[in-house]
Design a protein around this motif. Structure first.
Motif, PDB file in Angstrom:
ATOM      1  N   CYS A  67      15.288  52.310  32.674  1.00  9.68           N
ATOM      2  CA  CYS A  67      15.174  51.066  33.446  1.00  9.68           C
ATOM      3  C   CYS A  67      15.501  51.253  34.924  1.00  9.68           C
ATOM      4  CB  CYS A  67      16.100  50.018  32.849  1.00  9.68           C
ATOM      5  SG  CYS A  67      17.850  50.433  33.049  1.00  9.68           S
ATOM      6  N   SER A  68      15.556  52.478  35.407  1.00  4.36           N
ATOM      7  CA  SER A  68      15.974  52.740  36.792  1.00  4.36           C
ATOM      8  C   SER A  68      15.041  52.100  37.809  1.00  4.36           C
ATOM      9  CB  SER A  68      16.042  54.246  37.056  1.00  4.36           C
ATOM     10  OG  SER A  68      17.051  54.825  36.279  1.00  4.36           O
ATOM     11  N   VAL A  69      15.649  51.436  38.780  1.00  3.80           N
ATOM     12  CA  VAL A  69      14.952  50.865  39.932  1.00  3.80           C
ATOM     13  C   VAL A  69      15.811  51.169  41.155  1.00  3.80           C
ATOM     14  CG1 VAL A  69      13.845  49.019  38.592  1.00  3.80           C
ATOM     15  CG2 VAL A  69      16.032  48.572  39.731  1.00  3.80           C
ATOM     16  N   TRP A  70      15.279  50.872  42.336  1.00  2.00           N
ATOM     17  CA  TRP A  70      16.060  51.013  43.558  1.00  2.00           C
ATOM     18  C   TRP A  70      16.623  49.649  43.929  1.00  2.00           C
ATOM     19  CZ3 TRP A  70      12.108  53.912  47.145  1.00  2.00           C
ATOM     20  CH2 TRP A  70      11.881  55.197  46.634  1.00  2.00           C
ATOM     21  N   LEU A  71      17.875  49.630  44.286  1.00  2.16           N
ATOM     22  CA  LEU A  71      18.515  48.429  44.808  1.00  2.16           C
ATOM     23  C   LEU A  71      19.104  48.819  46.158  1.00  2.16           C
ATOM     24  CD1 LEU A  71      19.354  45.479  44.341  1.00  2.16           C
ATOM     25  CD2 LEU A  71      21.458  46.347  43.297  1.00  2.16           C
ATOM     26  N   ASP A  72      18.517  48.270  47.213  1.00  2.00           N
ATOM     27  CA  ASP A  72      18.905  48.638  48.582  1.00  2.00           C
ATOM     28  C   ASP A  72      18.874  50.153  48.760  1.00  2.00           C
ATOM     29  OD1 ASP A  72      19.240  45.976  49.303  1.00  2.00           O
ATOM     30  OD2 ASP A  72      21.392  45.979  48.869  1.00  2.00           O
ATOM     31  N   GLY A  73      17.910  50.814  48.139  1.00  2.00           N
ATOM     32  CA  GLY A  73      17.726  52.247  48.311  1.00  2.00           C
ATOM     33  C   GLY A  73      18.511  53.120  47.356  1.00  2.00           C
ATOM     34  N   ASP A  74      19.362  52.541  46.539  1.00  2.00           N
ATOM     35  CA  ASP A  74      20.114  53.325  45.554  1.00  2.00           C
ATOM     36  C   ASP A  74      19.497  53.152  44.174  1.00  2.00           C
ATOM     37  OD1 ASP A  74      22.078  54.280  47.362  1.00  2.00           O
ATOM     38  OD2 ASP A  74      23.143  52.365  47.222  1.00  2.00           O
ATOM     39  N   VAL A  75      19.538  54.195  43.367  1.00  2.00           N
ATOM     40  CA  VAL A  75      19.021  54.130  42.003  1.00  2.00           C
ATOM     41  C   VAL A  75      20.069  53.455  41.119  1.00  2.00           C
ATOM     42  CG1 VAL A  75      18.175  55.470  40.031  1.00  2.00           C
ATOM     43  CG2 VAL A  75      17.685  56.246  42.362  1.00  2.00           C
ATOM     44  N   ILE A  76      19.629  52.429  40.392  1.00  2.00           N
ATOM     45  CA  ILE A  76      20.546  51.711  39.501  1.00  2.00           C
ATOM     46  C   ILE A  76      19.898  51.513  38.129  1.00  2.00           C
ATOM     47  CG2 ILE A  76      21.700  50.482  41.373  1.00  2.00           C
ATOM     48  CD1 ILE A  76      19.964  48.005  39.853  1.00  2.00           C
ATOM     49  N   ALA A  77      20.720  51.245  37.138  1.00  2.00           N
ATOM     50  CA  ALA A  77      20.245  50.874  35.799  1.00  2.00           C
ATOM     51  C   ALA A  77      20.066  49.360  35.791  1.00  2.00           C
ATOM     52  CB  ALA A  77      21.249  51.315  34.741  1.00  2.00           C
ATOM     53  N   SER A  78      18.825  48.903  35.755  1.00  2.00           N
ATOM     54  CA  SER A  78      18.575  47.461  35.839  1.00  2.00           C
ATOM     55  C   SER A  78      18.960  46.725  34.560  1.00  2.00           C
ATOM     56  CB  SER A  78      17.110  47.195  36.201  1.00  2.00           C
ATOM     57  OG  SER A  78      16.228  47.693  35.219  1.00  2.00           O
ATOM     58  N   CYS A  79      19.174  47.450  33.470  1.00  2.00           N
ATOM     59  CA  CYS A  79      19.624  46.793  32.237  1.00  2.00           C
ATOM     60  C   CYS A  79      21.104  46.449  32.294  1.00  2.00           C
ATOM     61  CB  CYS A  79      19.327  47.663  31.006  1.00  2.00           C
ATOM     62  SG  CYS A  79      20.421  49.084  30.802  1.00  2.00           S
ATOM     63  N   MET A  80      21.819  47.024  33.249  1.00  2.00           N
ATOM     64  CA  MET A  80      23.259  46.787  33.389  1.00  2.00           C
ATOM     65  C   MET A  80      23.576  45.929  34.614  1.00  2.00           C
ATOM     66  SD  MET A  80      24.497  48.289  30.805  1.00  2.00           S
ATOM     67  CE  MET A  80      26.225  48.219  31.189  1.00  2.00           C
ATOM     68  N   THR A  81      22.549  45.328  35.199  1.00  2.00           N
ATOM     69  CA  THR A  81      22.710  44.573  36.437  1.00  2.00           C
ATOM     70  C   THR A  81      22.249  43.141  36.220  1.00  2.00           C
ATOM     71  OG1 THR A  81      22.234  46.610  37.653  1.00  2.00           O
ATOM     72  CG2 THR A  81      22.070  44.537  38.881  1.00  2.00           C
ATOM     73  N   PHE A  82      23.114  42.189  36.479  1.00  2.00           N
ATOM     74  CA  PHE A  82      22.728  40.789  36.353  1.00  2.00           C
ATOM     75  C   PHE A  82      21.796  40.409  37.498  1.00  2.00           C
ATOM     76  CE2 PHE A  82      26.923  40.352  34.104  1.00  2.00           C
ATOM     77  CZ  PHE A  82      26.377  40.083  32.854  1.00  2.00           C
ATOM     78  N   ALA A  83      20.775  39.631  37.184  1.00  2.00           N
ATOM     79  CA  ALA A  83      19.831  39.168  38.201  1.00  2.00           C
ATOM     80  C   ALA A  83      20.551  38.381  39.294  1.00  2.00           C
ATOM     81  CB  ALA A  83      18.732  38.331  37.559  1.00  2.00           C
ATOM     82  N   LEU A  84      21.563  37.602  38.927  1.00  2.00           N
ATOM     83  CA  LEU A  84      22.307  36.831  39.925  1.00  2.00           C
ATOM     84  C   LEU A  84      22.968  37.716  40.970  1.00  2.00           C
ATOM     85  CD1 LEU A  84      24.145  34.129  37.762  1.00  2.00           C
ATOM     86  CD2 LEU A  84      22.114  33.836  39.189  1.00  2.00           C
ATOM     87  N   ASP A  85      23.328  38.928  40.579  1.00  2.00           N
ATOM     88  CA  ASP A  85      24.048  39.824  41.484  1.00  2.00           C
ATOM     89  C   ASP A  85      23.155  40.519  42.506  1.00  2.00           C
ATOM     90  OD1 ASP A  85      26.429  39.196  40.247  1.00  2.00           O
ATOM     91  OD2 ASP A  85      26.395  40.934  38.918  1.00  2.00           O
ATOM     92  N   VAL A  86      21.843  40.377  42.403  1.00  2.00           N
ATOM     93  CA  VAL A  86      20.957  41.088  43.328  1.00  2.00           C
ATOM     94  C   VAL A  86      20.249  40.155  44.303  1.00  2.00           C
ATOM     95  CG1 VAL A  86      20.660  43.031  41.762  1.00  2.00           C
ATOM     96  CG2 VAL A  86      19.021  41.155  41.683  1.00  2.00           C
TER      97      VAL A  86
END
Length: 180
Positions: A67-86
């Motif tokens: 599920c890796s995506v970039w968040l502000d240029g960093d690679v993150i696990a999007s399954c462990m990230t709440f939509a509200l936090d982005v």
């Protein structure tokens, strides 16, 4: 110890939920408004709400990196990230790497070097490898190995992933040299 000014106590965080709320996200350079439950993960919004199904749900526990995506240029696990936090942050998915019909050099190299088999881990691998190549076009094999160390490929195509990433890096590095 004395302080010259009055110190304000910290403010309590604002509470949300349990009802869904509307938020704005920046996905692949597009502003999108979505309505989400506070417990909704980013990968769920990407796949189920926005139809960006390139980002895969593998383990849903942050262990496989599909599920890796970039968040502000960093690679993150999007399954462990709440939509509200982005909210207010830049999200790039596998669909956002290409420029129109032109694939990212890492995407092209994965095809050229047969760095995919079943394809389930491929989007996450590409996101991590593309980030590495963009940050360091002279990356080494050890750096590529480190970049994909959290990715689980059950087909075992790691050697081709390494070759593809190094080829993409050489391509990007060569094109940067040609621009000088």
């Amino acid at each position: 110890m004395s302080y010259a000014g009055k110190i304000e106590p910290p403010t309590a965080p604002s509470l949300v939920g349990p009802e869904p709320l509307e938020i704005d996200l920046d996905v692949n350079g597009q502003r999108v408004a979505v309505k989400v439950d506070p417990a909704t993960t980013l990968v769920e919004v990407l796949r189920n709400t926005l139809g960006l199904t390139g980002t895969k749900i593998g383990c849903d526990r942050g262990a496989c990196s599909a599920c890796s995506v970039w968040l502000d240029g960093d690679v993150i696990a999007s399954c462990m990230t709440f939509a509200l936090d982005v909210r207010g942050r830049k999200i790039v998915t596998i669909e956002g790497l290409s420029k129109g019909d032109r694939l990212h050099p890492v995407q092209e190299a994965f095809i050229e070097h047969d760095a995919l088999q079943c394809g389930f881990c491929t989007p996450g691998m590409i996101m991590s490898c593309a980030r590495l190549v963009e940050r360091n076009p002279q990356c080494t094999l050890d750096e590529v190995r480190q970049a994909v160390s959290g990715h689980l490929c059950r087909c075992g195509t790691y050697p081709n992933v390494f070759k593809a990433t190094l080829a993409a890096a050489a391509s990007v590095s060569g094109s940067k040299e040609a621009q000088k």
